[in-house]
Design an enzyme around this catalytic site. Structure first.
Site, PDB file in Angstrom:
ATOM      1  N   GLU A   3      13.368  27.584  -3.882  1.00  0.00           N
ATOM      2  CA  GLU A   3      11.927  27.613  -3.634  1.00  0.00           C
ATOM      3  C   GLU A   3      11.525  26.454  -2.716  1.00  0.00           C
ATOM      4  OE1 GLU A   3       7.938  26.299  -5.990  1.00  0.00           O
ATOM      5  OE2 GLU A   3       9.683  26.889  -7.167  1.00  0.00           O
ATOM      6  N   ASP A  35      10.010  27.155   1.044  1.00  0.00           N
ATOM      7  CA  ASP A  35       8.683  26.657   1.431  1.00  0.00           C
ATOM      8  C   ASP A  35       8.739  26.063   2.835  1.00  0.00           C
ATOM      9  OD1 ASP A  35       5.883  25.672   0.808  1.00  0.00           O
ATOM     10  OD2 ASP A  35       6.901  23.750   1.097  1.00  0.00           O
ATOM     11  N   ASP A  59       6.550  31.726  -6.210  1.00  0.00           N
ATOM     12  CA  ASP A  59       7.802  30.951  -6.193  1.00  0.00           C
ATOM     13  C   ASP A  59       8.994  31.834  -5.816  1.00  0.00           C
ATOM     14  OD1 ASP A  59       6.329  28.783  -6.975  1.00  0.00           O
ATOM     15  OD2 ASP A  59       7.015  28.791  -9.059  1.00  0.00           O
ATOM     16  N   GLU A 112       9.157  32.519  -2.079  1.00  0.00           N
ATOM     17  CA  GLU A 112       9.705  31.362  -1.360  1.00  0.00           C
ATOM     18  C   GLU A 112      11.207  31.227  -1.610  1.00  0.00           C
ATOM     19  OE1 GLU A 112       5.930  28.299  -1.002  1.00  0.00           O
ATOM     20  OE2 GLU A 112       7.195  28.198  -2.801  1.00  0.00           O
TER      21      GLU A 112
END
Length: 232
Positions: free
Chosen positions: A47, A51, A120, A123
């Site tokens: 995650e 991002d 989450d 990502e």
């Protein structure tokens, strides 16, 4: 009900060279803890990577698509695309929630549809895809499944969800809106806030964010979705 990740690869027309990366992207910490998998990792590190990859790929897309936009406008536009409500929407469109490996407790409390979890996972998937096949494949994936689904592409996507919600509540005489910060978690340098918005005792929406204001905006966005309010 958790679905087979092979189905997801077929649906997305993507074949992972390292299937363990894909599995990790869809493995929630509750599953790891419940099954005592030891060295087996959940999706939190992916995650973190995803991002950053999203920030870069979305920035590149906007830089190319809007040559006349200023740095400030592009920054606001990017923020509206990578914010939690948007990522949740993308994850829902791709039915990502049905592939997540969850612990029984998280499953019973509706974790499969929890907004923060879905954002989450989106990502994490991007992070796993980047590690497995590189930035160009991530770009192909986003240009096929994410960018065509962005609303209002001809203008800035920055939306004040709290204002829209306030106007809707007032127009329908539903009562007085109230926002509450119900949880704070994470270390000081990565603080996450959880906000709820309600009218009286009725919960309308819940959202998370890196600041109290961001969490409230996300809660308002979820409330508008629950009320089926379309924002033009």
């Amino acid at each position: 009900m958790q679905r087979n990740l092979k189905q997801l690869q077929i649906a997305l027309d993507i074949s992972f060279r390292k299937p363990e990366l894909l599995r990790q992207a869809f493995t929630h910490s509750s599953y790891v803890n419940e099954h005592r998998l030891g060295n087996y990792q959940d999706n939190e590190r992916l995650e973190f990577l995803g991002d950053a990859v999203l920030e870069l790929t979305v920035s590149e897309y906007l830089f190319e698509k809007y040559p006349g936009r200023s740095e400030g406008e592009l920054t606001k536009l990017r923020a509206s695309i990578v914010c939690e409500p948007s990522l949740v929407s993308f994850a829902e469109q791709l039915t990502f929630g049905s592939y997540v490996l969850l612990g029984k407790g998280e499953e019973l409390t509706g974790g499969r549809t929890r907004p923060a979890l879905l954002a989450d996972v989106f990502e994490s998937f991007v992070g796993a895809l980047y590690l497995d096949q590189g930035l160009e494949v991530v770009n192909v994936f986003l240009r096929k499944h994410l960018f065509p689904n962005l609303p209002n592409q001809g203008r800035l996507l920055t939306v004040d969800f709290k204002t829209h919600l306030q106007e809707y509540i007032q127009q329908h005489n539903m009562g007085v809106l109230e926002y509450k910060i119900v949880d704070e978690r994470g270390p000081a340098h990565e603080r996450e806030f959880v906000a709820r918005v309600q009218v009286g005792e009725k919960l309308l929406g819940e959202g998370t964010g890196r600041s109290k204001k961001e969490a409230e905006q996300h809660a308002a966005a979820r409330a508008l979705e629950a009320l089926n309010v379309q924002i033009q």
